[in-house]
Scaffold this motif. Sequence first.
Motif, PDB file in Angstrom:
ATOM      1  N   LEU A  86      -0.651   4.133   9.367  1.00 10.89           N
ATOM      2  CA  LEU A  86      -1.316   3.852   8.091  1.00 10.89           C
ATOM      3  C   LEU A  86      -0.329   3.574   6.974  1.00 10.89           C
ATOM      4  O   LEU A  86      -0.733   3.381   5.822  1.00 10.89           O
ATOM      5  CB  LEU A  86      -2.180   5.053   7.679  1.00 10.89           C
ATOM      6  CG  LEU A  86      -3.323   5.440   8.613  1.00 10.89           C
ATOM      7  CD1 LEU A  86      -3.983   6.697   8.112  1.00 10.89           C
ATOM      8  CD2 LEU A  86      -4.338   4.316   8.717  1.00 10.89           C
ATOM      9  N   ARG A  87       0.950   3.573   7.266  1.00 13.17           N
ATOM     10  CA  ARG A  87       1.936   3.407   6.194  1.00 13.17           C
ATOM     11  C   ARG A  87       1.760   2.064   5.498  1.00 13.17           C
ATOM     12  O   ARG A  87       1.625   1.035   6.140  1.00 13.17           O
ATOM     13  CB  ARG A  87       3.352   3.531   6.755  1.00 13.17           C
ATOM     14  CG  ARG A  87       3.675   4.961   7.186  1.00 13.17           C
ATOM     15  CD  ARG A  87       5.019   5.046   7.861  1.00 13.17           C
ATOM     16  NE  ARG A  87       5.021   4.278   9.111  1.00 13.17           N
ATOM     17  CZ  ARG A  87       6.066   4.231   9.928  1.00 13.17           C
ATOM     18  NH1 ARG A  87       7.172   4.876   9.627  1.00 13.17           N
ATOM     19  NH2 ARG A  87       6.002   3.524  11.035  1.00 13.17           N
ATOM     20  N   GLY A  88       1.739   2.117   4.189  1.00 14.40           N
ATOM     21  CA  GLY A  88       1.567   0.907   3.401  1.00 14.40           C
ATOM     22  C   GLY A  88       0.118   0.597   3.067  1.00 14.40           C
ATOM     23  O   GLY A  88      -0.152  -0.318   2.301  1.00 14.40           O
ATOM     24  N   GLU A  89      -0.833   1.364   3.654  1.00 14.66           N
ATOM     25  CA  GLU A  89      -2.258   1.109   3.405  1.00 14.66           C
ATOM     26  C   GLU A  89      -2.677   1.737   2.078  1.00 14.66           C
ATOM     27  O   GLU A  89      -2.151   2.761   1.660  1.00 14.66           O
ATOM     28  CB  GLU A  89      -3.108   1.716   4.538  1.00 14.66           C
ATOM     29  CG  GLU A  89      -2.999   0.974   5.848  1.00 14.66           C
ATOM     30  CD  GLU A  89      -3.821  -0.313   5.847  1.00 14.66           C
ATOM     31  OE1 GLU A  89      -4.558  -0.557   4.882  1.00 14.66           O
ATOM     32  OE2 GLU A  89      -3.716  -1.072   6.828  1.00 14.66           O
ATOM     33  N   ARG A  90      -3.670   1.119   1.432  1.00 10.42           N
ATOM     34  CA  ARG A  90      -4.305   1.758   0.287  1.00 10.42           C
ATOM     35  C   ARG A  90      -5.181   2.902   0.788  1.00 10.42           C
ATOM     36  O   ARG A  90      -5.623   2.903   1.936  1.00 10.42           O
ATOM     37  CB  ARG A  90      -5.156   0.756  -0.498  1.00 10.42           C
ATOM     38  CG  ARG A  90      -4.313  -0.335  -1.157  1.00 10.42           C
ATOM     39  CD  ARG A  90      -5.181  -1.227  -2.011  1.00 10.42           C
ATOM     40  NE  ARG A  90      -4.392  -2.283  -2.619  1.00 10.42           N
ATOM     41  CZ  ARG A  90      -3.725  -2.150  -3.756  1.00 10.42           C
ATOM     42  NH1 ARG A  90      -3.761  -0.990  -4.388  1.00 10.42           N
ATOM     43  NH2 ARG A  90      -3.017  -3.150  -4.258  1.00 10.42           N
ATOM     44  N   GLY A 135       2.212  12.329  -0.740  1.00  6.89           N
ATOM     45  CA  GLY A 135       1.365  13.304  -0.057  1.00  6.89           C
ATOM     46  C   GLY A 135      -0.115  13.057  -0.247  1.00  6.89           C
ATOM     47  O   GLY A 135      -0.941  13.717   0.381  1.00  6.89           O
ATOM     48  N   ALA A 136      -0.510  12.108  -1.116  1.00  2.00           N
ATOM     49  CA  ALA A 136      -1.936  11.871  -1.374  1.00  2.00           C
ATOM     50  C   ALA A 136      -2.629  11.333  -0.132  1.00  2.00           C
ATOM     51  O   ALA A 136      -3.713  11.782   0.234  1.00  2.00           O
ATOM     52  CB  ALA A 136      -2.103  10.898  -2.534  1.00  2.00           C
ATOM     53  N   LEU A 137      -2.026  10.345   0.539  1.00  2.00           N
ATOM     54  CA  LEU A 137      -2.625   9.769   1.741  1.00  2.00           C
ATOM     55  C   LEU A 137      -2.692  10.812   2.845  1.00  2.00           C
ATOM     56  O   LEU A 137      -3.711  10.943   3.531  1.00  2.00           O
ATOM     57  CB  LEU A 137      -1.804   8.562   2.191  1.00  2.00           C
ATOM     58  CG  LEU A 137      -2.286   7.856   3.465  1.00  2.00           C
ATOM     59  CD1 LEU A 137      -3.714   7.393   3.315  1.00  2.00           C
ATOM     60  CD2 LEU A 137      -1.393   6.667   3.785  1.00  2.00           C
ATOM     61  N   ARG A 138      -1.622  11.564   3.012  1.00  2.00           N
ATOM     62  CA  ARG A 138      -1.608  12.606   4.047  1.00  2.00           C
ATOM     63  C   ARG A 138      -2.732  13.619   3.816  1.00  2.00           C
ATOM     64  O   ARG A 138      -3.463  13.969   4.733  1.00  2.00           O
ATOM     65  CB  ARG A 138      -0.237  13.309   4.004  1.00  2.00           C
ATOM     66  CG  ARG A 138      -0.138  14.537   4.887  1.00  2.00           C
ATOM     67  CD  ARG A 138       1.275  15.111   4.861  1.00  2.00           C
ATOM     68  NE  ARG A 138       1.697  15.406   3.504  1.00  2.00           N
ATOM     69  CZ  ARG A 138       2.938  15.663   3.152  1.00  2.00           C
ATOM     70  NH1 ARG A 138       3.902  15.655   4.043  1.00  2.00           N
ATOM     71  NH2 ARG A 138       3.247  15.945   1.908  1.00  2.00           N
ATOM     72  N   GLN A 139      -2.905  14.064   2.548  1.00  2.00           N
ATOM     73  CA  GLN A 139      -3.935  15.060   2.253  1.00  2.00           C
ATOM     74  C   GLN A 139      -5.325  14.489   2.494  1.00  2.00           C
ATOM     75  O   GLN A 139      -6.201  15.167   3.038  1.00  2.00           O
ATOM     76  CB  GLN A 139      -3.794  15.518   0.798  1.00  2.00           C
ATOM     77  CG  GLN A 139      -4.658  16.709   0.423  1.00  2.00           C
ATOM     78  CD  GLN A 139      -4.322  17.941   1.218  1.00  2.00           C
ATOM     79  OE1 GLN A 139      -3.169  18.281   1.397  1.00  2.00           O
ATOM     80  NE2 GLN A 139      -5.341  18.605   1.738  1.00  2.00           N
ATOM     81  N   GLY A 140      -5.539  13.228   2.077  1.00  2.00           N
ATOM     82  CA  GLY A 140      -6.854  12.605   2.263  1.00  2.00           C
ATOM     83  C   GLY A 140      -7.222  12.463   3.725  1.00  2.00           C
ATOM     84  O   GLY A 140      -8.362  12.719   4.127  1.00  2.00           O
TER      85      GLY A 140
END
Length: 784
Positions: A711-715, A747-752
């Motif tokens: 998912l790296r680079g994804e919104r 860390g926002a994407l990871r937490q979501g």
Amino acid sequence: MHDKVLRTLEFNKIREHLLAFTSSELGKEKAGELKPSSDFEEIVKWQEETDEAANVIRLKGNVPLGGIFDIRPHAKRAQIGGMLSPQELMEVASTIRAGRILTRFFEELIEEEHRFEMINQYISDLAPLQELQQTITYAIGDHGEVLDSASEKLRTLRNQLRTNEARVREKLESMIRSSNAQKMLSDAIITIRNDRFVIPVKQEYRSAYGGIIHDQSSSGQTLFIEPQVIVQLNNVLQETRVKEQQEIERILVELSAAAGGHTYELLQNVKILAQVDFIFAKARYAKEIKASKPAMNHEGRVKLLKAKHPLIPVKEVVPNDIYLGGDFTTIVITGPNTGGKTVALKTIGLCTLMAQAGLQIPALDGSETAVFRSVFADIGDEQSIEQSLSTFSSHMVNIVEILKQVDQESLVLFDELGAGTDPQEGAALAISILDEVYSRGARVIATTHYPELKAYGYDRDGVINASVEFDVESLRPTYKLLIGVPGRSNAFEISKRLGLNESVIENARSHVGAETNKVENMIASLEESRRQAERDREAAADYVKQSEKLHKDLQKQIMEYHQERDTLMEKAVDKAAKLVEKAKEEAEEVISDLRKMRIEKNAEIKEHELIEARSRLEKSAPPVKKPKKSQMGTTERTLKPGDEVKVTSFDQKGHLIEKVSNDEWQVQMGILKMKVKESDLQFSGSPKEKEVKHIAAVRGRDFHVNLELDLRGERFENALSRVEKYIDDALLAAYPRVSIIHGKGTGALRQGVQDYLKNHRAVKRVRFGEASEGGTGVTIVEFK
């Protein structure tokens, strides 16, 4: 890296910005010395340290790094027997205290089960030196003064000083309050000269007080006299002060010797605290410019996602995707002046230098950059009047030096290659230079105005054209980099928009060759196709998002409907059972009354008739059964994947995908997939051969579902949509577990992602990857 390249790409400005985020002079010194490295292992270590610090700041907001001083000269002087001043000793104690506070801060993080192994390695090497700190702080105050508590003798001497001063002042105050004082004194005050108490006496009354003259005013009309009556008291006071100073020096020598005995530990602490301050300065700077940790590689591969130039204000900078080193190793950027070509060039160069210096880069998670042994840049006009060098000559001097050193581990940036000379010769020279650098295996980005270079990318493998977009409608550049699309001349369109006569423009067109027109038309067509593709992609993304939302809403409504139906059915069954029970009780009462009547009145009612009557009453009660969640029907057939079934609780038909436990199946009902108890299924029939094959293909090993999702680079919203679809596919493929790569970043994407997975009905457990699996940049998902 060459200092000239660092200046050209303005890396020195990055260092200046970094200085503002340090907490001590030690950190500033480290930040001021920052330079990119070409050692891969060292760079990876630096990036990990910066990322750990960024995570600490994300968790705690800040780190206690106050009270750190450069005590290296103090420690070295104490080591050779020198006496430190109270201020220097205070700085030694403050630095020791700062180290202990930092140690306690990270111990609390460990207790909260947060691991920051690389930073903890530094913290664990800090010497506590608690006894030395307490010894100094007991004797020296926070402002560098020697305290009364430093020794009993010092306390006694200072008490004597205060007593003697009080006597002197009392005596002098009685003198300045006397009746003659107003006439003989210039001012009714007590002052100090040469560390002795005196009073200001007018010149003509000097003999009235006797004693010693210590000073006079600039006019000579006032004399500062120590009256004879207090000379002895001042002498005693002065003797006490000398003794106080001697005791202070003895204390300072003793404390300095104690500090000198720990010189090695103090110097080690200073080195560690400087490094920690520097690491957290990099992390705070990364937060300021919204940077992320790039992945590093040996292969000369660069992938920058929405990269921004770090020195351009956030509200003005235009992010761009930049790729290099995969399918192509050379990019030729064409486009108008002030269109952003040089900014794009500097962005990739500066991001590369930042990454190799251990700094995070202003790009999205999932970005990647290579470690280059050398970075070369020929950017800007460096003509020199003193050296009689023209623009072209100055560029050629740089290029000659570059060609002497460039190799396959180099990144080369050319701005306006071949400019400053005859266009035809300049274009030929630019092509030749690009060929030479390309043949050596270097990664190259060049900007140019020459139309001849537009065809360069089509003639050679590993070379691609790019351009910066220009909006003809607004007559302004958009600063957007378009890789794969060569820049085209907008002179005719701009002239037309500005009002130039159409006949003049047509006449100009006739002077342009047919081939040039053909190329320009092809480029225009490419640009329009790209814009249309972007519009279509955005529209498709909106449709997908709406469909996914509708899917979720329908699934939720169906579940709520069946839950409500089951609740109402259970209530109805309970109510019916109570009514039947009540009817049975009443029937028993009637039969009991009949028995009594038979006994009392000798009625001709036989017992077997009573039994038969009760049996009829029981049969007359309606049968009450709890609604089962499902029934298998009359057949004893064993269910298999692909069988058509009816889910009795939903009254819906579907087919079986796979058995997920001893008594549960995953069932596909239209667009819905859910787990259903086997007792809730009713066999409807076997699927057709074609359908069986289809189901087997969906579930079999040949179904292409990767074991990991990147998912790296994804919104954020797109990432969650991809996770939802991927989990469904992984369940269909019967995977016991999968990996989701989201990177670390903010860390926002990871937490979501983790919040979504923890609430998913099919997910058994969610955890971070081990060190060998990618650490906190990867989430491992285990299914039920």
